[in-house]
Design an enzyme around this catalytic site. Structure first.
Site, PDB file in Angstrom:
ATOM      1  N   LYS A 116      10.519  -2.082  -6.696  1.00  0.00           N
ATOM      2  CA  LYS A 116      10.095  -1.546  -7.988  1.00  0.00           C
ATOM      3  C   LYS A 116      11.284  -1.118  -8.839  1.00  0.00           C
ATOM      4  CE  LYS A 116       5.437   0.216  -6.966  1.00  0.00           C
ATOM      5  NZ  LYS A 116       4.609   1.435  -6.963  1.00  0.00           N
ATOM      6  N   LYS A 199      -1.630 -14.398  -3.242  1.00  0.00           N
ATOM      7  CA  LYS A 199      -2.710 -13.413  -3.270  1.00  0.00           C
ATOM      8  C   LYS A 199      -3.184 -13.168  -4.692  1.00  0.00           C
ATOM      9  CE  LYS A 199      -3.212  -9.011  -1.398  1.00  0.00           C
ATOM     10  NZ  LYS A 199      -2.786  -7.804  -0.680  1.00  0.00           N
ATOM     11  N   LYS A 202      -3.010  -8.693 -10.214  1.00  0.00           N
ATOM     12  CA  LYS A 202      -3.064  -8.556 -11.672  1.00  0.00           C
ATOM     13  C   LYS A 202      -1.802  -9.126 -12.323  1.00  0.00           C
ATOM     14  CE  LYS A 202      -1.322  -3.858 -11.667  1.00  0.00           C
ATOM     15  NZ  LYS A 202      -0.905  -2.740 -12.438  1.00  0.00           N
TER      16      LYS A 202
END
Ligand code: TRP
Length: 337
Positions: A116, A199, A202
């Protein structure tokens, strides 16, 4: 009796807006099932959401939206404890204690932080993002949770939770339950409709691969009907050679409760188009009432807020006791009232 059931706890980030089919079939249905066997605590982790820049109005709206969708999914406030993390101040308080038990190097090894912070740029990543896993540790330990239903990507954070619980217990005496090392397996892994080897997420490369539960049902039906398949003609379950068809079969089986072999038999000799048309209808029949239920909760914020107020009260009763014990064990002078 609730008290003899093992305790389960999980957190859901309020960042996504609409849940998607992957979240729902993978994780959320499992939360719903765990209400029957566990003393389950579920929270919307708004304090975790601010570890990356947020828009205040959007965060507030997404927090209510997440709660509404969890209720629409079948979480029942009479059978589980549903609350918002920031409504229970003990999370931040125990989080600080856990910060003081965590090694800097230990925190630096968290791979989700590395990913991140790389995305944000090293100068932009905050200290909050760095200590994110430690707040998660506090979330779990406050409730003495034994089972933490999360996806594979959270494994390292659960390991950290175990390490810190054991460290605390060793240094200050038995205080915290060490949560189960096993991560509850996802019931079904759902893949992107346009790229059935990755997978459903979003952050999909094209919105056509992602089924958002709150989308217009017509849009959803179209996405199912234009799902990528292979050049063959036989409907069979083979995730390597027939990733697209296998994904559709998984969605079909999970939503209807039927088995994959049974479906394969039923579609023997039929074309891919038939499977897609039928599945589109099944998905529409699922999302239509889901959207309506979600909207009904959003239209009645008073009911929603009172559910959350009750949830926070139940959660706080447990959290406050754990925090008081922890404060006492580490030598903080109790305040006299
Ligand atoms: N980090 C989790 C995720 O991104 C969310 C979370 C926060 C959580 N606190 C938790 C999950 C406690 C389980 C238990 O999915």
């Amino acid at each position: 009796m609730a008290s003899v059931r093992p305790r389960a706890l999980s957190g859901i980030q309020p960042t996504a807006g609409s849940f998607h089919l992957g979240n729902y079939l993978g994780a959320i249905r499992q939360y719903v099932a765990l209400q029957e066997t566990h003393d389950a605590f579920y929270m919307v982790v708004d304090l975790h959401a601010i570890t990356v820049p947020q828009d205040p109005a959007e965060l507030r709206a997404n927090t209510r939206l997440a709660v509404a969708q969890l209720l629409a999914s079948g979480l029942d406030p009479d059978r589980c404890t549903l609350f918002v993390q920031s409504h229970v101040p003990e999370h931040a308080q125990l989080g600080w204690v856990m910060n003081c038990l965590t090694g800097f190097g230990e925190a630096s090894r968290m791979t989700q932080f590395k990913d991140k912070s790389a995305k944000q740029g090293a100068d932009r990543a905050t200290v909050g993002l760095f200590t994110y896993p430690i707040l998660q540790v506090a979330d779990i330990l406050l409730y003495q949770a034994e089972a933490v239903p999360v996806g594979e990507d959270q494994r390292q954070h659960i390991e950290l939770t175990r390490d810190l619980a054991e460290r605390f217990n060793t240094r200050f005496g038995a205080t915290f339950t060490v949560p189960a090392p096993h991560i509850v397996k996802e019931v079904a892994k759902i893949y992107d409709l346009q790229d059935p080897t990755s997978k459903m997420s979003k952050s999909a490369s094209t919105p056509k691969g992602l089924v958002n539960l709150l989308d217009e049902p017509k849009t959803t039906a179209k996405k199912i009907r234009s799902a990528v398949t292979d050049t063959g003609t036989v409907i069979s379950f083979d995730p390597v050679e027939k990733a697209g068809i296998s994904n559709l079969l998984t969605i079909y089986a999970t939503l209807t409760g039927r088995s994959i072999p049974e479906l394969v038999k039923e579609y023997e000799g039929r074309m891919y188009g038939a499977l897609k048309t039928d599945l589109a209808e099944i998905v529409v029949d699922f999302v239509t009432p889901f959207r309506e239920r979600t909207q009904a909760y959003l239209d009645d914020p008073e009911t929603l807020d009172s559910i959350l107020a009750k949830g926070a009260e139940k959660a706080r009763a447990v959290a406050a006791e754990s925090l008081a014990t922890a404060y006492d064990r580490i030598g903080l002078l109790p305040a006299k009232h």
